[in-house]
Enzyme design. Structure first.
Site, mmCIF file in Angstrom:
data_model
loop_
_atom_site.group_PDB
_atom_site.id
_atom_site.type_symbol
_atom_site.label_atom_id
_atom_site.label_comp_id
_atom_site.label_asym_id
_atom_site.label_seq_id
_atom_site.Cartn_x
_atom_site.Cartn_y
_atom_site.Cartn_z
ATOM 1 N N HIS A 287 1.791 4.563 -2.913
ATOM 2 C CA HIS A 287 1.962 6.019 -2.781
ATOM 3 C C HIS A 287 3.364 6.424 -3.260
ATOM 4 C CE1 HIS A 287 -1.648 6.582 -0.432
ATOM 5 N NE2 HIS A 287 -1.259 5.780 0.520
ATOM 6 N N HIS B 206 0.843 -1.197 0.000
ATOM 7 C CA HIS B 206 0.000 0.000 0.000
ATOM 8 C C HIS B 206 0.886 1.257 0.000
ATOM 9 C CE1 HIS B 206 -3.528 2.449 1.461
ATOM 10 N NE2 HIS B 206 -2.527 3.203 1.859
ATOM 11 N N GLU B 207 1.865 1.285 0.912
ATOM 12 C CA GLU B 207 2.762 2.441 1.007
ATOM 13 C C GLU B 207 3.631 2.566 -0.242
ATOM 14 O OE1 GLU B 207 2.342 4.716 3.117
ATOM 15 O OE2 GLU B 207 0.892 3.515 4.222
HETATM 16 ZN ZN LIG Z 1 -2.236 5.210 2.208
#
Ligand SMILES: [Zn+2]
Length: 397
Positions: A66, A62-63
């Site tokens: 980004h 998830h990170e």
């Molecule tokens: Zn996030």
């Protein structure tokens, strides 16, 4: 305060784990271990550890979503850290446009939703009663929850970043947008604390209530910090060098002998900065280091002209430079101070870190004492709670 453990790096981004994260890892393993008991003790605990590792990987991916979105915009990502409440990617600066900011914000939840769909698909291959089917199903659901939770529209959550991008698009003012999204985060944080207390009061589920309240508290703290950083960014972007500089220097005649200057300088107790001038023009900054290089026997014969550093060779900014430029210059060139020049090229003033803090304290009515400012001037570093070097670096004009 760097207490996080480095565990490696991905795409050139260092990965860190907060030691407290292992508490979550342990709790998650216990939780899954008990849930999978029907498949036998050893299989259950083995699966629980694998599950916790996959959970860890999900947050990391998830990170990474980004981070890679930011990197594709040419923005540096300093680290990814996993901690008590999930993960955080330290992205160095803001995207250039609201659209690009939206891409960075949404990339994480999109990865999580993608993982949910993928895991569902894979789990459907296995029989409904198999452990693999259950594990993949659970992991998929966790990824879906991760995405949905993060889309709650308040900073510091991804939904808050999306809200910020939208407000930025509508108002055209990035700072106003961050303040709006931070305000939403604070309100949601208080709502979460209220909800957590209500859960504790009306149900016997103490743990869940405390956890929700803790998340709320964490949200408020971070939203407030976003708000504060934004106010600082806006202020240093709108404050000119001329508003922060001091005229804390002396001008001496460039035709003075070195001996005469040395006597004057030695009498001055508070290490004054001197500029030499002749025919109404600044010849440069007088360098005491240069003076030390010249034999004392020469001091009568030579004038200050011999030891000045011309204005073209010392670090300078113009009067109308922003404090962002001044702070970045001080940091990038590791300077103690910078000279401010008037449009005519004369010395208008000097700025050091203490002067910058003083100007901000005055504008923002911060509670900073003269003793604090004196300390900043002496140490040549910003106070711990006011890391202007980092803040200026992340401020795009
Ligand atoms: Zn996030």
């Amino acid at each position: 305060m760097q207490t996080n453990w480095k565990i490696g790096s991905l795409f050139g981004i260092p990965l860190f784990v907060d030691p407290l994260w292992f508490v979550i890892f342990g709790l998650a393993t216990l939780n899954f271990g008990f849930a999978y008991q029907q498949w036998g003790t050893s299989l259950a605990w083995g699966a629980a550890v694998v599950m916790s590792l996959l959970l860890f990987t999900s947050v990391l991916l998830h990170e990474l979503g980004h981070s890679l979105a930011a990197k594709s915009q040419g923005i540096q990502v300093n680290s990814i850290t996993l901690f008590l409440f999930g993960g955080i990617a330290a992205i160095e600066e803001e995207s250039k446009t609201p659209g690009k900011a939206f891409q960075v914000a949404i990339a994480g939840p999109l990865v999580s939703i993608g993982l949910f769909l993928l895991l569902r698909l894979i789990s459907s291959v296995f029989s409904d009663t198999s452990l693999v089917h259950v594990i993949l199903g659970d992991l998929g659901r966790i990824n879906l929850i991760l995405a949905l939770f993060n889309l709650i529209p308040g900073l510091p959550l991804d939904g808050g970043q999306v809200l910020k991008a939208a407000l930025w698009k509508v108002t055209g003012d990035r700072f106003q947008a961050v303040r709006g999204a931070a305000k939403a985060g604070q309100i949601l944080g208080y709502a979460a604390i209220g909800l957590g207390l209500a859960v504790d009061y009306f149900t016997s589920d103490l743990g869940t209530g405390i956890w929700i309240a803790l998340l709320g508290w964490f949200g408020i703290r971070n939203a407030t910090s976003y708000d504060r950083v934004t106010v600082l960014q806006e202020t240093i972007l709108k404050t000119k060098a001329s508003e922060a500089m001091t005229r804390d220097f002396r001008v001496v005649d460039a035709s003075h002998s070195l001996r005469a200057f040395a006597d004057l300088y030695l009498l001055d107790s508070n290490s004054q900065i001197y500029f030499a001038e002749s025919d109404g023009r600044y010849r440069g900054m007088v360098s005491v280091d240069n003076l030390r290089q010249i034999e004392r026997s020469e001091w009568e014969a030579q004038t200050l002209e011999a030891i000045v550093n011309p204005l073209s060779e010392i670090p300078t900014v113009e009067e109308n430079a922003t404090l962002v430029e001044v702070i970045n210059k001080l940091e990038n060139e590791k300077l103690l101070r910078v000279t401010v020049l008037s449009p005519a090229g004369a010395v208008a003033g000097l700025i050091d870190r203490g002067d910058i803090i003083q100007a901000l304290a005055k504008k923002l009515k911060l509670r900073i004492t003269d003793a604090d400012i004196k300390q900043v001037k002496q140490n040549g570093t910003y106070p711990p709670g006011l890391q202007l070097g980092v803040i200026a670096k992340s401020t795009t004009n």
